[in-house]
Design an enzyme around this catalytic site. Sequence first.
Site, PDB file in Angstrom:
ATOM      1  N   GLY A   1      36.128 -85.547 -93.824  1.00  0.00           N
ATOM      2  CA  GLY A   1      34.937 -84.791 -93.453  1.00  0.00           C
ATOM      3  C   GLY A   1      33.998 -84.521 -94.616  1.00  0.00           C
ATOM      4  N   GLY A   2      34.009 -85.406 -95.621  1.00  0.00           N
ATOM      5  CA  GLY A   2      33.140 -85.248 -96.783  1.00  0.00           C
ATOM      6  C   GLY A   2      33.790 -84.539 -97.949  1.00  0.00           C
ATOM      7  N   LEU A   3      34.983 -83.970 -97.745  1.00  0.00           N
ATOM      8  CA  LEU A   3      35.663 -83.213 -98.798  1.00  0.00           C
ATOM      9  C   LEU A   3      35.926 -84.067-100.036  1.00  0.00           C
ATOM     10  CD1 LEU A   3      37.059 -80.420 -99.364  1.00  0.00           C
ATOM     11  CD2 LEU A   3      39.186 -81.509 -98.623  1.00  0.00           C
TER      12      LEU A   3
ATOM     13  N   TYR B   1      31.957 -91.652 -77.346  1.00  0.00           N
ATOM     14  CA  TYR B   1      31.011 -91.444 -78.441  1.00  0.00           C
ATOM     15  C   TYR B   1      29.575 -91.378 -77.914  1.00  0.00           C
ATOM     16  CZ  TYR B   1      34.707 -92.445 -81.877  1.00  0.00           C
ATOM     17  OH  TYR B   1      35.852 -92.417 -82.641  1.00  0.00           O
TER      18      TYR B   1
ATOM     19  N   GLY C   1      32.772 -85.960-103.286  1.00  0.00           N
ATOM     20  CA  GLY C   1      32.009 -85.299-104.344  1.00  0.00           C
ATOM     21  C   GLY C   1      31.281 -84.073-103.851  1.00  0.00           C
TER      22      GLY C   1
ATOM     23  N   SER D   1      38.520 -90.785 -90.857  1.00  0.00           N
ATOM     24  CA  SER D   1      38.124 -89.707 -91.759  1.00  0.00           C
ATOM     25  C   SER D   1      38.677 -89.924 -93.166  1.00  0.00           C
ATOM     26  CB  SER D   1      38.587 -88.342 -91.228  1.00  0.00           C
ATOM     27  OG  SER D   1      37.920 -87.284 -91.888  1.00  0.00           O
ATOM     28  N   PRO D   2      38.386 -91.067 -93.783  1.00  0.00           N
ATOM     29  CA  PRO D   2      38.932 -91.365 -95.114  1.00  0.00           C
ATOM     30  C   PRO D   2      38.438 -90.413 -96.197  1.00  0.00           C
ATOM     31  CG  PRO D   2      37.252 -92.969 -94.519  1.00  0.00           C
ATOM     32  CD  PRO D   2      37.545 -92.177 -93.277  1.00  0.00           C
TER      33      PRO D   2
END
Length: 331
Positions: free
Chosen positions: A221-223, A53, A226, A217-218
């Site tokens: 990726g932002g999908l 990272y 909202g 990635s709960p």
Amino acid sequence: MKYTQLGRTGLKVSRLVLGTMNFGPQTDEADSHAIMDAALDAGINFFDTANVYGWGENKGRTETIIGNWFAQGGGRRDKVVIATKVYGNMALDGEAPWPNHDKLSALNIRRAVDASLKRLQTDHIDLYQFHHIDRNTPFEEIWQAIDTLVQQGKILYVGSSNFPGYKIAQANEAAARRGGTIGLVSEQCLYNLFERRAEMEVIPAAQDYGLGVIPWSPLHGGLLGGVIKKEVQGGRRASGRAADTLADPARRAQIQSYEDLLDKHGVEPGEAALAWLLTRPGVTGPIVGPRTAEQLESALRAAELELSEELLTGLDEIFPGPGPSPEAFAW
């Protein structure tokens, strides 16, 4: 903050895991330290990172930021269960890795542990995770290296990440044959409302072998955060995995139905997606990777959110899982 045991171990960890992948690339060191302080104040004691990272020219930077935070004292290191990972090469982007400077050979594991300990400014790693499977290194060699590091006090527990179910089984059967080796105690996998394939093999294997499941990635990726509503309101537009998904009209309609359902129930999408994971069998806690203090506050609200049976049923209707294994793909 609620706590649970990490898999079959006696280790108590928070139901939310602080992901640090944004520390360095998107969040500077001062803000990263502020987020870690706020997480600790809120009771989050489980921090996740990886040796790579920082990415690109700055691989290792994230561990360094965490190490500098530990060095401030105040009980920070003693209160935190620190998890990091090994597998990826530490060569700069575009450079070929030197032989034995990546993957899971005994030589690289030994080298990588010492490098992570130095960057983290600590004498031990609580959970050392294999970031990916290594098809060329037998588990007998891997466990021999791990046993040595445990005996030296450099690591305490070992987990996997991105392992298929059969590799979880192979790893822990190899550990059992050695005797005296606890084997894998956790699996960190891609798992969320939209991406539920882990329910077919990975999660059942983890449960059978006593591994705690740590979803990454709960929000996919932002999908699931909202994204359509934010677009309409002129906020941050979707990118990466979320943008690719929304390009499919059928998938976009699915996400719109999801946001409409949560709007009906008066629940924020991102918080609902995290809360849903906390209801799933075998899940220790999802990884939340806040870029800002406000995103951390949203995740903390999710940890206290109770989803009604009506809402859970509605989410299953929009995002049906594969069903139990092997019935999902057999008679």
